[in-house]
Write an enzyme that holds these catalytic residues in place. Structure first.
Site, short mmCIF file in Angstrom:
data_model
loop_
_atom_site.label_atom_id
_atom_site.label_comp_id
_atom_site.label_asym_id
_atom_site.label_seq_id
_atom_site.Cartn_x
_atom_site.Cartn_y
_atom_site.Cartn_z
N LEU A 1 0.95 -1.23 0.07
CA LEU A 1 -0.02 0.06 -0.10
C LEU A 1 0.89 1.23 0.03
O LEU A 1 1.86 1.11 0.32
CB LEU A 1 -0.89 -0.09 1.13
CG LEU A 1 -0.30 0.11 2.63
CD1 LEU A 1 0.01 1.58 3.13
CD2 LEU A 1 -1.33 -0.47 3.65
N CYS B 1 9.69 4.54 3.59
CA CYS B 1 10.21 3.59 2.93
C CYS B 1 11.35 3.49 2.07
O CYS B 1 12.22 2.82 2.08
CB CYS B 1 8.83 2.82 2.36
SG CYS B 1 7.79 2.27 3.38
N LYS C 1 6.39 11.94 -11.84
CA LYS C 1 6.43 13.14 -11.56
C LYS C 1 7.54 13.85 -10.90
O LYS C 1 8.10 13.57 -9.76
CB LYS C 1 5.24 13.64 -10.64
CG LYS C 1 3.98 13.70 -11.37
CD LYS C 1 2.67 14.28 -10.62
CE LYS C 1 2.70 15.75 -10.21
NZ LYS C 1 2.49 16.72 -11.30
N GLY D 1 11.69 15.96 -4.37
CA GLY D 1 12.63 14.63 -3.91
C GLY D 1 11.49 13.88 -3.45
O GLY D 1 10.53 14.34 -2.53
#
Ligand code: NAD
Ligand code: UDX
Length: 463
Positions: A164, A277, A268, A272
């Site tokens: 997710l 994660c 896109k 940054g």
């Protein structure tokens, strides 16, 4: 085995939403989510659904339906382990901040504590599911701990990484691209896999449930995040070249994305990537590759992080140079602090690093984010230890209203792509700012033409 009782250790951004969806979709399974953090559990149990500890569109409805029916939040970890047939481990696995592998390896101390607790408490056979993102071969370590308890309980270890994304967690959980389950190749292992497949099959079609061996499953999660982050760093690298050459990165992204081999998503350009994660998992991958002596593999992936750090830094450098090479004493308004829209999560958000750079140049940073509180913003900055907490407090101001944040500012920086920013009264904002009024759009969110017509000096990424 037909699972009737699930326990999940860790009530965070993954454990909370994932278990809420399992409970909603499987009313016949009792799901108990446990955590050591009493405040978090209290917030999950709060009757005011706007106080849930995780902000995710749609989460409140899912919790409202299942909580108290077959979804429970508790701090009684032992009891939940004892009762469950299947135990998900969904605790945090941050980058190590000490010792061997400091700054690179995943810190597995919380995982090991869970394994030891399960080993101590379990009186009958259990299936233990790795939901946390883990280095490849962690299942072996968990198995070693569980198998040496001497109380003749049989454990099966499965890997079931979560894919997710925050901000779209509920959508992603309702209709995942795939569910990945890795397990032992023995018949016992295959049975354990089947019982977890049966849980997901309550709402996910079987052709989207992929089963593999444990090691492939563990490594696929790190690989997926590495590939996704690499796309962002690749387009960000091109954004800098676009700025030098007159090309426009949005046009380039569209042109390459129409090639079905490349695909249009995740291209896109931005200030940054952030989030808990990408950086952590790539650093972990780099560390694993190095530990096998695969230096070229390690260097290849490390570039994704190097590029991302460069992109954040060049954004703050550009603000400073555009504002006539000094921001000392100048007010710079930040719209957004979260690492992406539709979440209250700020872990590794680019905003933290850009603010830190600007404060080092003595800028006064005024922040408005629709979902992030002042205490979080201050603690994010303090965590960097660039200066004292008192000094951070002096340089950062958190506004509860965007129009207050921008008043008398020299410049606005867009750090998060919240939809509401597009609908602000930009004329009113312009009128309240010092002139020339600058906008540095780190998300290519706003309409350049409209803003330039008002009188803003507008700069975006990659054009
Ligand atoms: P989190 O920090 O939000 O939540 C982890 C929770 O575990 C915390 O509330 C903590 O108190 C609890 N905890 C730690 N040790 C415990 C113990 N021994 N007993 C009981 N509770 C304990 O973390 P998260 O964002 O939910 O991430 C969890 C895992 O999922 C990580 O491995 C992460 O890499 C992975 N993951 C995260 C995301 C994401 O979008 N955040 C997506 C996919 C995978
Ligand atoms: C990521 C993965 O997408 C998800 O599958 C995994 O389970 C956890 O890590 P998350 O970090 O929640 O999810 O959000 P994601 O949408 O991937 O965005 C990560 C960062 O990259 C954000 O800061 C986002 O703004 C940035 N990003 C993403 C870009 O800058 N450009 C893009 O095109 C896409």
């Amino acid at each position: 085995m037909m699972i009737k009782n699930i326990c999940c250790i860790g009530a965070g951004y993954v454990g909370g939403p994932t278990m809420a969806v399992i409970a909603q979709k499987c009313p016949h399974i009792k799901v108990t989510v446990v955590d050591l953090n009493q405040d978090r559990i209290n917030a999950w149990n709060d009757s005011d659904l706007s106080k849930l500890p995780v902000y995710e569109p749609g989460l409140d409805k899912v919790v409202e339906e299942a909580r108290g029916r077959n979804l429970f939040f508790s701090t009684d970890v032992d009891q939940a382990i004892d009762e469950a047939e299947m135990i998900f481990i969904s605790v945090n696995t941050p980058t190590k901040t000490y010792g061997v592998g400091k700054g690179m390896a995943a810190d597995l101390k919380y995982i090991e504590l869970c394994a030891r607790q399960i080993a101590r408490v379990a009186k009958n056979d259990k299936i233990v599911v790795e939901k946390s993102t883990l280095p490849v071969r962690t299942a072996q370590a968990i198995k070693d701990i569980l198998d040496h308890t001497g109380n003749s309980v049989n454990f099966q270890i499965l890997s079931n990484p979560e894919f997710l994304a925050e901000g779209t967690a509920i959508e992603d959980l309702f209709s995942p691209d795939r569910v990945l389950i890795g397990g032992d190749t023995s018949s016992e292992g295959q049975k354990a896999i089947e019982s977890l497949v049966a849980v997901y099959a309550n709402w996910v079609s079987r052709d989207k449930i992929l089963t593999t061996n444990v090691w492939s499953s563990e490594l696929s999660k790190l690989t997926a995040n590495a590939f996704l982050a690499q796309r962002v760093s690749s387009i960000n690298a091109m954004s800098e070249l676009c700025e030098k050459t007159g090309a426009d990165v949005s046009e380039v992204a569209k042109a390459i994305g129409m090639d079905s081999r490349i695909g249009s998503k995740f291209l896109k350009a931005s200030v940054g990537f952030g989030g808990s994660c990408f950086q952590k998992d790539i650093l972990n991958l780099v560390y694993i590759a190095k530990s096998y002596g695969l230096n070229e593999v390690a260097d290849y992936w490390e570039q994704v992080i190097i590029m991302n750090d460069h992109q954040k830094r060049r954004f703050s450098k550009n603000i400073i140079s555009t504002l006539y090479n000094t921001v000392s004493g100048k007010k710079i308004a930040f719209l957004g602090w979260a690492f992406k829209k539709d979440t209250n999560d700020t872990r590794e958000s680019a905003a933290i690093y850009v603010a830190d750079d600007l404060i080092s140049e003595q800028a006064l940073v005024a922040v408005y984010d629709p979902q992030v509180q002042e205490t979080q913003i201050l603690s994010d900055l303090n965590y960097l230890e660039s200066r004292t907490e008192m000094e951070n407090k002096k340089y950062i101001h958190v506004a509860s209203n965007p129009y207050v944040a921008v008043e008398n500012s020299h410049a606005i920086a867009i750090l998060t792509e919240w939809d509401e920013f597009k609908d602000y009264d930009w004329q009113k904002i312009y009128d309240s700012m010092l002139k020339p009024a600058f906008i540095f759009d780190g998300r290519n969110l706003l309409n350049k033409e409209q803003l330039e017509n008002i009188g803003f000096v507008y700069q975006s990424i990659g054009s």
